[in-house]
Design a protein around this motif. Structure first.
Motif, PDB file in Angstrom:
ATOM      1  N   THR A 132       0.828  -1.343  -0.023  1.00  0.00           N
ATOM      2  CA  THR A 132       0.112   0.198  -0.216  1.00  0.00           C
ATOM      3  C   THR A 132       0.814   1.429   0.050  1.00  0.00           C
ATOM      4  O   THR A 132       0.542   2.287  -0.678  1.00  0.00           O
ATOM      5  N   TYR A 138       1.220   6.779   1.443  1.00  0.00           N
ATOM      6  CA  TYR A 138       0.675   7.377   2.550  1.00  0.00           C
ATOM      7  C   TYR A 138       0.706   6.075   3.523  1.00  0.00           C
ATOM      8  O   TYR A 138       0.486   5.455   3.570  1.00  0.00           O
ATOM      9  N   LEU A 141      -2.421   5.338   5.552  1.00  0.00           N
ATOM     10  CA  LEU A 141      -3.258   4.506   4.611  1.00  0.00           C
ATOM     11  C   LEU A 141      -2.880   3.109   4.809  1.00  0.00           C
ATOM     12  O   LEU A 141      -3.603   1.962   4.997  1.00  0.00           O
ATOM     13  N   ILE A 182      -7.190  10.150   9.023  1.00  0.00           N
ATOM     14  CA  ILE A 182      -8.443   9.564   8.267  1.00  0.00           C
ATOM     15  C   ILE A 182      -9.042  10.936   7.584  1.00  0.00           C
ATOM     16  O   ILE A 182      -9.492  10.997   6.449  1.00  0.00           O
ATOM     17  N   LEU A 185      -6.817  12.422   4.884  1.00  0.00           N
ATOM     18  CA  LEU A 185      -6.871  11.457   3.756  1.00  0.00           C
ATOM     19  C   LEU A 185      -8.179  11.728   2.935  1.00  0.00           C
ATOM     20  O   LEU A 185      -7.831  11.736   1.591  1.00  0.00           O
TER      21      LEU A 185
END
Length: 198
Positions: A132, A138, A141, A182, A185
């Motif tokens: 990821t 990120y 993430l 979050i 993001l």
């Protein structure tokens, strides 16, 4: 029963030893809780104290998850005790009694717990994180997706229900700790790996 409860308590106390704060104190670097992002974790230590201190912090935080779980397994204690030790060490990292209950986000300690519970689960976590991170750049993430997958991997491996339940509790806490990430993001303002924080 006394051994079980004592080991759970000891796990919390081990988890409460903040690697970031202790290492920065030893080398005379700024307190990571008072600089950068304010998070006492390896990433923030990297910004203020360099790669060696960050690596030592990462290893220390991972060890806090590994040692209590391996001890519980060594004594062949019930799954609820193993899961309890894992959760206690993890929560000690998040809410350290020795440092005003101001802890980190728990990803490194969670990683140590996973490897101690089942090496394949730890390897899966790292694989998802790395993939990821390589694709999206990120770190947050990558951590969130790898964390979300951990209880599912535990189920697939046939781990006891008490262990899987502990994984769900820890994963939920990590998502709660990352609520600001979050939000960024979603807003598209989260900093990417390799780029300066704005």
């Amino acid at each position: 029963m006394l051994l079980s409860l004592g080991l759970v308590l000891a796990s919390y106390l081990v988890g409460s030893l903040s690697s970031a704060v202790l290492i920065c104190r030893v080398i005379g670097a700024p307190d990571p809780r008072e600089s950068g992002s304010g998070n006492p974790g390896a990433t923030n230590v990297l910004r203020s104290a360099g790669k060696a201190a960050a690596a030592a912090t990462l290893l220390g935080d991972i060890a806090k998850g590994v040692v209590p779980v391996l001890l519980a397994k060594y004594f062949d204690l019930a799954p609820w005790v193993v899961g309890g030790c894992a959760c206690a060490a993890f929560l000690g990292h998040l809410f350290p009694v020795f440092f005003g209950f101001r802890g980190g986000k728990g990803v490194a300690t969670f990683t140590g717990v996973l490897f101690a519970l089942a090496p394949l689960m730890g390897a899966a976590f790292c694989g998802i994180w790395l993939t990821t991170a390589a694709i999206f750049r990120y770190s947050s993430l990558a951590a969130l997706l790898a964390t979300a997958a951990a209880p599912l991997v535990g189920l697939a491996l046939g781990l006891p229900g008490a262990i899987t339940g502990a994984l769900v509790i820890m994963a939920s806490a990590i998502f709660w700790r990352h609520r600001a990430n979050i939000g960024r993001l979603i807003a598209g303002t989260e900093s990417r790996i390799g780029k300066p924080k704005v």
